[in-house]
Design a protein around this motif. Structure first.
Motif, short mmCIF file in Angstrom:
data_model
loop_
_atom_site.label_atom_id
_atom_site.label_comp_id
_atom_site.label_asym_id
_atom_site.label_seq_id
_atom_site.Cartn_x
_atom_site.Cartn_y
_atom_site.Cartn_z
N ASN A 89 -1.24 11.01 -12.32
CA ASN A 89 -1.08 11.24 -10.89
C ASN A 89 -0.01 10.33 -10.29
N GLY A 90 0.20 9.17 -10.91
CA GLY A 90 1.25 8.28 -10.42
C GLY A 90 2.62 8.92 -10.53
N PHE A 91 2.84 9.69 -11.60
CA PHE A 91 4.12 10.38 -11.77
C PHE A 91 4.21 11.64 -10.91
N ARG A 92 3.08 12.23 -10.60
CA ARG A 92 3.09 13.47 -9.83
C ARG A 92 3.26 13.21 -8.33
N GLU A 93 2.81 12.05 -7.86
CA GLU A 93 2.88 11.75 -6.43
C GLU A 93 4.22 11.12 -6.07
N ILE A 94 4.63 11.34 -4.83
CA ILE A 94 5.85 10.74 -4.32
C ILE A 94 5.47 9.46 -3.56
N ILE A 95 5.67 8.31 -4.19
CA ILE A 95 5.32 7.03 -3.58
C ILE A 95 6.47 6.06 -3.80
N PRO A 96 6.55 5.00 -2.98
CA PRO A 96 7.62 4.01 -3.14
C PRO A 96 7.64 3.40 -4.53
N VAL A 136 -3.06 -3.62 -0.52
CA VAL A 136 -2.47 -4.54 0.46
C VAL A 136 -1.00 -4.22 0.70
N THR A 137 -0.27 -3.95 -0.37
CA THR A 137 1.17 -3.72 -0.25
C THR A 137 1.51 -2.29 0.16
N GLY A 138 0.62 -1.34 -0.12
CA GLY A 138 0.97 0.05 0.13
C GLY A 138 0.16 0.77 1.18
N ARG A 139 -0.73 0.05 1.89
CA ARG A 139 -1.62 0.74 2.82
C ARG A 139 -0.86 1.40 3.97
N GLN A 140 0.24 0.78 4.41
CA GLN A 140 1.00 1.37 5.51
C GLN A 140 1.86 2.54 5.04
N ASP A 141 2.55 2.36 3.91
CA ASP A 141 3.41 3.43 3.40
C ASP A 141 2.62 4.66 2.97
N LEU A 142 1.43 4.43 2.39
CA LEU A 142 0.63 5.54 1.89
C LEU A 142 -0.43 5.99 2.89
N GLY A 143 -0.58 5.26 3.99
CA GLY A 143 -1.57 5.63 4.98
C GLY A 143 -3.00 5.48 4.48
N LEU A 144 -3.27 4.41 3.72
CA LEU A 144 -4.59 4.23 3.12
C LEU A 144 -5.55 3.59 4.11
N GLY A 145 -6.78 4.08 4.11
CA GLY A 145 -7.83 3.48 4.92
C GLY A 145 -8.60 2.45 4.11
N LEU A 146 -9.62 1.85 4.75
CA LEU A 146 -10.42 0.85 4.06
C LEU A 146 -11.18 1.44 2.88
N GLY A 147 -11.45 2.74 2.94
CA GLY A 147 -12.17 3.38 1.84
C GLY A 147 -11.43 3.30 0.52
N ALA A 148 -10.10 3.15 0.58
CA ALA A 148 -9.32 3.07 -0.65
C ALA A 148 -9.60 1.79 -1.43
#
Length: 204
Positions: free
Chosen positions: A70-77, A132-144
Motif C-alpha cells: 500500500n505504501g507504493f500504491r498511495e501517493i504520499i510525500p 507525528v511527521t505526516g499527520r498534516q500532509d495525510l490528514g490523519l486523526g488521532l485514531g491513526a
C-alpha cells in the motif's frame, strides 16, 4: 442544504478516520480475525510460548507486506514514504527471521522472543513517528495512532513476558489481542457501511 451537510460530514470523517483512507473493509476484517484468533489462542494455551511467538511473527510479517504494498500504491510525500517503508522493512525482517527459525531452529531461547519484542516495539515507534511527521500532509486523526500504539505495547508486553510475572503479562497480551480484534471488526463494519452508502448515492 443537504449537499452542504454532506460535505461537512465528509470533512469531519476525514479528520477522525482511524486508519488510512481507502482501506478495504474486508482487509480490516481479515486482520481482525487473525488478531482475535491469536488472542483466543494465547488465552487458552498460556504455556505454548513458542507457538505464540510464531503466530505473532507471522501476523507481523503479513501486515508488513500489506503495508509495503500500500505504501507504493498511495501517493504520499517521499519522507513519509521512507518512514512507512522502514516500518514495513522492520516487520518483514523480524517476521521472516522468526518464521524461518521455526523451521531451522538456529536460535536458542529467549532470542526469538527478544527479537520479536523489539520488532513490534520498533514498528510501533516508527509508526508513531510517521503520524507525528505526516499527520498534516495525510490528514490523519488521532485514531491513526491506534495501530502503532498497540504495536509498541505488544513489544513491551512481550519483553515483560520474560520477567517473573510472565504468565500474567502473557494473559495481558491475549486480552489486548482480543480487544484489538473486536475493534477491527467494528471498524471493518463501519467501512462496509460507508462503502454501501457511497454505492447507494452513486446509483441513479
Amino acid at each position: 442544504m443537504n449537499e452542504q451537510t454532506s460535505e461537512m460530514a465528509k470533512s469531519m470523517l476525514s479528520q477522525v478516520r482511524p486508519w488510512r483512507q481507502g482501506m478495504a473493509w474486508w482487509v480490516v476484517l481479515i486482520e481482525g480475525l487473525i488478531v482475535l484468533g491469536i488472542g483466543i489462542y494465547v488465552l487458552t494455551q498460556p504455556v505454548a510460548g513458542a507457538q505464540i511467538v510464531v503466530l505473532l511473527a507471522a501476523f507481523l510479517l503479513i501486515i508488513s507486506v500489506e503495508r509495503a504494498i500500500n505504501g507504493f500504491r498511495e501517493i504520499i510525500p517521499p519522507a513519509i514514504l521512507a518512514e512507512r517503508m522502514f516500518r514495513a522493512g522492520i516487520g518483514l525482517t523480524v517476521g521472516l527471521i522468526i518464521v524461518f527459525n521455526n523451521w531451522q531452529n538456529f536460535m536458542n531461547p529467549p532470542a526469538p522472543v527478544v527479537i520479536l519484542s523489539l520488532g513490534w516495539l520498533l514498528t510501533g515507534a516508527v509508526g508513531i513517528w510517521e503520524w507525528v511527521t505526516g499527520r498534516q500532509d495525510l490528514g490523519l486523526g488521532l485514531g491513526a495512532l491506534i495501530i502503532p500504539a498497540i504495536s509498541a505495547l505488544f513489544g513491551l508486553l512481550m519483553l515483560g513476558s520474560r520477567l517473573a510475572l510472565g504468565g500474567v503479562v502473557l494473559q495481558a497480551i491475549g486480552i489486548l489481542a482480543v480487544v484489538a480484534g473486536v475493534a477491527l471488526f467494528g471498524y471493518s463494519y463501519w467501512l462496509y457501511r460507508q462503502a454501501a452508502n457511497r454505492a447507494a448515492i452513486s446509483t441513479p
